[in-house]
Design a protein around this motif. Structure first.
Motif, short mmCIF file in Angstrom:
data_model
loop_
_atom_site.label_atom_id
_atom_site.label_comp_id
_atom_site.label_asym_id
_atom_site.label_seq_id
_atom_site.Cartn_x
_atom_site.Cartn_y
_atom_site.Cartn_z
N GLU A 92 12.26 -25.77 12.61
CA GLU A 92 11.54 -27.03 12.86
C GLU A 92 12.20 -28.19 12.12
OE1 GLU A 92 7.04 -25.32 13.62
OE2 GLU A 92 7.72 -25.61 11.55
N VAL A 93 12.62 -27.94 10.89
CA VAL A 93 13.33 -28.97 10.12
C VAL A 93 14.62 -29.35 10.83
CG1 VAL A 93 14.46 -29.52 7.94
CG2 VAL A 93 12.33 -28.20 7.92
N CYS A 94 15.37 -28.36 11.28
CA CYS A 94 16.63 -28.61 12.01
C CYS A 94 16.39 -29.50 13.22
CB CYS A 94 17.25 -27.29 12.47
SG CYS A 94 17.87 -26.25 11.15
N ALA A 95 15.40 -29.15 14.01
CA ALA A 95 15.12 -29.90 15.24
C ALA A 95 14.62 -31.31 14.94
CB ALA A 95 14.11 -29.15 16.09
N ASP A 96 13.69 -31.43 14.01
CA ASP A 96 13.07 -32.73 13.73
C ASP A 96 14.00 -33.69 13.01
OD1 ASP A 96 10.78 -31.84 14.97
OD2 ASP A 96 9.69 -31.43 13.11
N TYR B 236 10.87 -27.81 -6.46
CA TYR B 236 10.22 -28.82 -5.62
C TYR B 236 9.69 -28.27 -4.30
CZ TYR B 236 12.16 -32.22 -8.82
OH TYR B 236 12.48 -32.93 -9.94
N VAL B 237 10.24 -27.16 -3.86
CA VAL B 237 9.86 -26.58 -2.56
C VAL B 237 9.61 -25.09 -2.76
CG1 VAL B 237 10.78 -26.01 -0.26
CG2 VAL B 237 11.11 -28.28 -1.18
N ARG B 238 8.65 -24.58 -2.02
CA ARG B 238 8.39 -23.14 -2.03
C ARG B 238 8.49 -22.62 -0.60
NH1 ARG B 238 3.71 -25.79 -2.13
NH2 ARG B 238 2.04 -25.09 -0.76
N ARG B 239 8.70 -21.32 -0.48
CA ARG B 239 8.78 -20.70 0.84
C ARG B 239 7.66 -19.67 0.93
NH1 ARG B 239 12.43 -16.61 3.65
NH2 ARG B 239 12.28 -17.29 5.81
N GLU B 240 6.83 -19.81 1.95
CA GLU B 240 5.72 -18.90 2.17
C GLU B 240 5.63 -18.57 3.64
OE1 GLU B 240 2.27 -20.96 0.81
OE2 GLU B 240 2.84 -20.83 -1.30
N ASP B 241 5.59 -17.29 3.95
CA ASP B 241 5.44 -16.84 5.34
C ASP B 241 6.45 -17.47 6.28
OD1 ASP B 241 3.25 -15.23 4.57
OD2 ASP B 241 1.88 -16.92 4.81
N GLY B 242 7.70 -17.61 5.81
CA GLY B 242 8.75 -18.16 6.65
C GLY B 242 8.74 -19.67 6.81
N GLN B 243 7.88 -20.34 6.04
CA GLN B 243 7.80 -21.79 6.12
C GLN B 243 8.04 -22.39 4.74
OE1 GLN B 243 4.41 -23.34 8.12
NE2 GLN B 243 4.75 -22.13 9.94
N TYR B 244 8.60 -23.58 4.75
CA TYR B 244 8.84 -24.32 3.51
C TYR B 244 7.76 -25.36 3.32
CZ TYR B 244 13.42 -22.17 3.72
OH TYR B 244 14.43 -21.26 3.78
N ALA B 245 7.39 -25.59 2.06
CA ALA B 245 6.37 -26.57 1.72
C ALA B 245 6.65 -27.13 0.34
CB ALA B 245 4.98 -25.95 1.76
N VAL B 246 6.18 -28.34 0.10
CA VAL B 246 6.31 -28.97 -1.22
C VAL B 246 5.21 -28.45 -2.09
CG1 VAL B 246 6.15 -31.19 -2.43
CG2 VAL B 246 7.44 -31.02 -0.32
N ARG C 146 4.68 -33.72 6.33
CA ARG C 146 4.32 -32.71 7.34
C ARG C 146 3.45 -31.59 6.77
NH1 ARG C 146 7.36 -30.08 12.30
NH2 ARG C 146 6.09 -28.21 12.44
N GLY C 147 3.69 -31.22 5.55
CA GLY C 147 2.92 -30.15 4.93
C GLY C 147 3.73 -28.87 4.82
N GLN C 148 4.18 -28.35 5.93
CA GLN C 148 5.02 -27.16 5.94
C GLN C 148 5.78 -27.10 7.25
OE1 GLN C 148 2.18 -24.06 5.29
NE2 GLN C 148 1.68 -23.85 7.45
#
Length: 72
Positions: free
Chosen positions: A38-42, A62-72, A31-33
Protein backbone atom coordinates in the motif's frame (compact mmCIF):
# COMPACT_ATOMS: atom_id res chain seq x y z
CA UNK A 1 -20.15 14.16 -3.72
CA UNK A 2 -18.89 16.31 -0.87
CA UNK A 3 -15.64 15.39 0.82
CA UNK A 4 -14.64 16.48 4.31
CA UNK A 5 -10.95 16.79 5.09
CA UNK A 6 -9.62 16.65 8.59
CA UNK A 7 -6.44 18.35 9.64
CA UNK A 8 -3.89 16.04 11.15
CA UNK A 9 -1.58 17.56 13.76
CA UNK A 10 1.56 15.59 13.06
CA UNK A 11 5.15 16.55 13.59
CA UNK A 12 8.22 14.86 12.20
CA UNK A 13 10.99 13.82 14.60
CA UNK A 14 13.96 16.18 14.34
CA UNK A 15 16.47 13.41 13.70
CA UNK A 16 14.75 12.24 10.52
CA UNK A 17 16.81 13.84 7.77
CA UNK A 18 15.80 11.89 4.68
CA UNK A 19 12.93 13.40 2.71
CA UNK A 20 11.57 9.93 1.94
CA UNK A 21 11.75 8.87 5.60
CA UNK A 22 9.86 12.02 6.57
CA UNK A 23 7.27 11.37 3.87
CA UNK A 24 6.76 7.76 4.96
CA UNK A 25 6.55 8.77 8.63
CA UNK A 26 3.93 11.43 7.85
CA UNK A 27 2.01 9.03 5.62
CA UNK A 28 1.79 6.41 8.37
CA UNK A 29 0.99 9.03 11.00
CA UNK A 30 -2.02 10.21 9.02
CA UNK A 31 -3.14 6.88 7.60
CA UNK A 32 -2.66 4.87 10.78
CA UNK A 33 -1.29 1.68 9.28
CA UNK A 34 -0.45 0.25 5.88
CA UNK A 35 1.21 -2.71 4.23
CA UNK A 36 4.43 -2.26 2.28
CA UNK A 37 2.47 -2.76 -0.96
CA UNK A 38 0.00 0.00 0.00
CA UNK A 39 2.87 2.36 0.79
CA UNK A 40 4.49 1.54 -2.56
CA UNK A 41 1.28 2.24 -4.47
CA UNK A 42 0.26 5.37 -2.58
CA UNK A 43 3.69 7.02 -2.49
CA UNK A 44 4.96 5.69 -5.83
CA UNK A 45 8.06 4.14 -4.28
CA UNK A 46 9.60 0.79 -5.13
CA UNK A 47 9.35 -1.99 -2.57
CA UNK A 48 13.08 -2.11 -1.87
CA UNK A 49 13.02 1.57 -0.94
CA UNK A 50 9.97 1.16 1.30
CA UNK A 51 11.45 -1.85 3.09
CA UNK A 52 14.76 -0.05 3.61
CA UNK A 53 13.11 3.06 5.02
CA UNK A 54 10.69 1.15 7.25
CA UNK A 55 13.59 -0.96 8.50
CA UNK A 56 15.51 2.16 9.49
CA UNK A 57 12.43 3.72 11.09
CA UNK A 58 11.84 0.52 13.04
CA UNK A 59 15.45 0.50 14.28
CA UNK A 60 15.01 4.09 15.45
CA UNK A 61 11.79 3.19 17.25
CA UNK A 62 9.48 5.33 15.11
CA UNK A 63 7.60 2.57 13.29
CA UNK A 64 6.39 -0.86 14.33
CA UNK A 65 5.25 -3.81 12.26
CA UNK A 66 2.15 -5.73 13.30
CA UNK A 67 0.27 -8.35 11.32
CA UNK A 68 2.08 -7.41 8.11
CA UNK A 69 1.31 -3.72 8.45
CA UNK A 70 3.45 -0.77 9.47
CA UNK A 71 2.29 1.86 11.93
CA UNK A 72 3.74 4.78 13.88
Amino acid sequence: MEMTLQRADVSVPDDLTSARAKLLYLYLSVRGQATADEVCADLDLDKGTVLSITGTLREQGYVRREDGQYAV
